[in-house]
Structure formats: C-alpha cells, structure tokens
Design a protein around this motif. Structure first.
Motif, PDB file in Angstrom:
ATOM      1  N   LEU A   1      37.754  29.732  42.774  1.00 58.43           N
ATOM      2  CA  LEU A   1      38.230  30.956  43.409  1.00 58.43           C
ATOM      3  C   LEU A   1      37.712  31.005  44.842  1.00 58.43           C
ATOM      4  O   LEU A   1      36.539  30.711  45.086  1.00 58.43           O
ATOM      5  N   LEU A   2      38.586  31.369  45.775  1.00 59.42           N
ATOM      6  CA  LEU A   2      38.223  31.446  47.190  1.00 59.42           C
ATOM      7  C   LEU A   2      38.411  32.891  47.672  1.00 59.42           C
ATOM      8  O   LEU A   2      39.404  33.200  48.343  1.00 59.42           O
ATOM      9  N   PRO A   3      37.482  33.792  47.345  1.00 60.73           N
ATOM     10  CA  PRO A   3      37.673  35.198  47.699  1.00 60.73           C
ATOM     11  C   PRO A   3      37.787  35.442  49.201  1.00 60.73           C
ATOM     12  O   PRO A   3      38.517  36.331  49.633  1.00 60.73           O
ATOM     13  N   GLU A   4      37.095  34.638  50.002  1.00 60.46           N
ATOM     14  CA  GLU A   4      37.137  34.846  51.453  1.00 60.46           C
ATOM     15  C   GLU A   4      38.525  34.567  52.033  1.00 60.46           C
ATOM     16  O   GLU A   4      38.877  35.082  53.089  1.00 60.46           O
ATOM     17  N   ARG A   5      39.338  33.769  51.331  1.00 64.19           N
ATOM     18  CA  ARG A   5      40.703  33.461  51.779  1.00 64.19           C
ATOM     19  C   ARG A   5      41.750  34.114  50.871  1.00 64.19           C
ATOM     20  O   ARG A   5      42.943  33.951  51.102  1.00 64.19           O
ATOM     21  N   ASN A   6      41.309  34.787  49.821  1.00 62.38           N
ATOM     22  CA  ASN A   6      42.177  35.397  48.805  1.00 62.38           C
ATOM     23  C   ASN A   6      43.160  34.358  48.252  1.00 62.38           C
ATOM     24  O   ASN A   6      44.351  34.592  48.120  1.00 62.38           O
ATOM     25  N   ARG A   7      42.594  33.183  47.925  1.00 63.43           N
ATOM     26  CA  ARG A   7      43.378  32.081  47.383  1.00 63.43           C
ATOM     27  C   ARG A   7      42.637  31.444  46.217  1.00 63.43           C
ATOM     28  O   ARG A   7      41.441  31.665  46.026  1.00 63.43           O
ATOM     29  N   VAL A   8      43.370  30.634  45.474  1.00 62.68           N
ATOM     30  CA  VAL A   8      42.819  29.840  44.376  1.00 62.68           C
ATOM     31  C   VAL A   8      42.944  28.387  44.788  1.00 62.68           C
ATOM     32  O   VAL A   8      43.968  27.978  45.346  1.00 62.68           O
ATOM     33  N   SER A   9      41.911  27.574  44.553  1.00 62.70           N
ATOM     34  CA  SER A   9      42.016  26.145  44.860  1.00 62.70           C
ATOM     35  C   SER A   9      42.049  25.345  43.559  1.00 62.70           C
ATOM     36  O   SER A   9      41.492  25.764  42.545  1.00 62.70           O
TER      37      SER A   9
END
Length: 195
Positions: free
Chosen positions: A78-86
């Motif tokens: 989870l990439l909360p700082e980018r509001n994305r999932v990797s």
C-alpha cells in the motif's frame, strides 16, 4: 422489600438506558445520516488485496511473437502517500533476440476505483514504475519496458481486488455505493454514500 427492589431495578434500567444512549451516539459518528446504524465506510486489508491479486498468477503470455513472458509471485504493498497500490512481480523473459532467459522484476502501481456493474473495487490505469532485469537484456531495455506496460494494462486494468456483497450496499430499500477510496497504511477505506 418490593418497593426497594423496584427502585433498584428502575435505577438499573435508567443507568443501562443512559449507557446505551451514550454508546449509540459514539457509534453514530461512524454511521450514515439516513440510518444511524449503517457504516459510513468499509475498510479492507492489504492481505485481502494480496489474496485477490494472487489468484491471477502465475501468468504466461507471448507478446508480439518476440517475447514469452512468465509472471509469478505478486507482492502487494500500500502506498498511502500516493493513494495507490503497488504490485511487485517476478518476471522471466525468453526471446529469440536474447541468448539466455532473463529474470527480473516488474514494479507496477495502480489507483483504485469503484466499478458499479460488478460492485467491485478495481485496479484502474496500472503503470510500470520500475523494471529490473539481469543478464544480457540491457540492450533491450526499451522493448522490455514496452512489454511490461502492455502486460500490466492487459492483465491488471479493471481487475477486482474487493467485491461488495449485495447486503453491504443496501438497507431498507436504500442503495449505497462506495465514494472516495483512500489508501491507508493498514488497509483501504471505501467511503459509503447513498446512491
């Protein structure tokens, strides 16, 4: 004796009623305005997304008759700082252009969106963030990046990572749907709004 027992039970009842009222106020802070006992969001975990993505692999594909691609071992972060999932994937490439099979990894990231037709939170517009390969593949980095982008788009775009049950999005004849989807450090939060 009856009178004192009645007083105690009335006090107990009033105390219980006040406690319940206080509890319902604190629970109501997380509820919708229409029905105070309907949650205003659902949160699902990184592991639930990992399990959903894992079902898609291993994956093998021939691309443009030049590359045979094998993808395995997805790892979701989870990439909360980018509001994305990797999603990190192990990759193995074979090609008549390259003497030896090439091993490496693709790192993809994606935003999340709600697909109302399937009642699912899906990966939307995945992109390749990084491609790491070893061996004799350096001269073919541009082609490998193109293969990674093609595979990412075809394989994971609109792929469901969480599907809502009908009873999660309907109550007393009122339909709800996810609104804003936010990536947190410990899960993914989907706001629930009236349709």
């Amino acid at each position: 004796m009856t009178r004192s027992a009645t007083r105690i039970s009335r006090r107990t009842f009033l105390l219980a009623a006040l406690t319940a009222a206080g509890a319902s106020v604190s629970l109501g802070a997380c509820a919708t305005g229409t029905f105070p006992f309907i949650p205003d969001h659902y949160t699902f975990s990184r592991q639930q997304v990992q399990d959903a993505v894992q079902r898609k692999f291993p994956y093998q594909r021939s691309v443009s008759q030049l590359f045979d691609v094998s993808l395995t071992n997805p790892v979701v972060e989870l990439l909360p700082e980018r509001n994305r999932v990797s999603v990190r994937l192990d990759v193995r490439l074979t090609s008549p252009l390259i003497r030896q099979p090439v091993n490496g990894a693709f790192m993809l990231s994606s935003e999340l969106a709600y697909d109302s037709a399937s009642r699912s939170v899906v990966l939307r517009s995945p992109s390749v963030d990084r491609v790491d390969v070893d061996g004799d593949a350096a001269p073919y980095a541009q082609q490998i990046n193109a293969v990674a982008a093609l595979v990412a788009t075809q394989l994971l775009n609109n792929y469901p990572v969480y599907t809502f049950k009908p009873d999660q999005l309907q109550f007393a004849g009122v339909n709800y749907e996810p609104g804003t989807i936010t990536i947190l450090t410990n899960g993914i939060r989907a706001q629930i709004v009236e349709k």
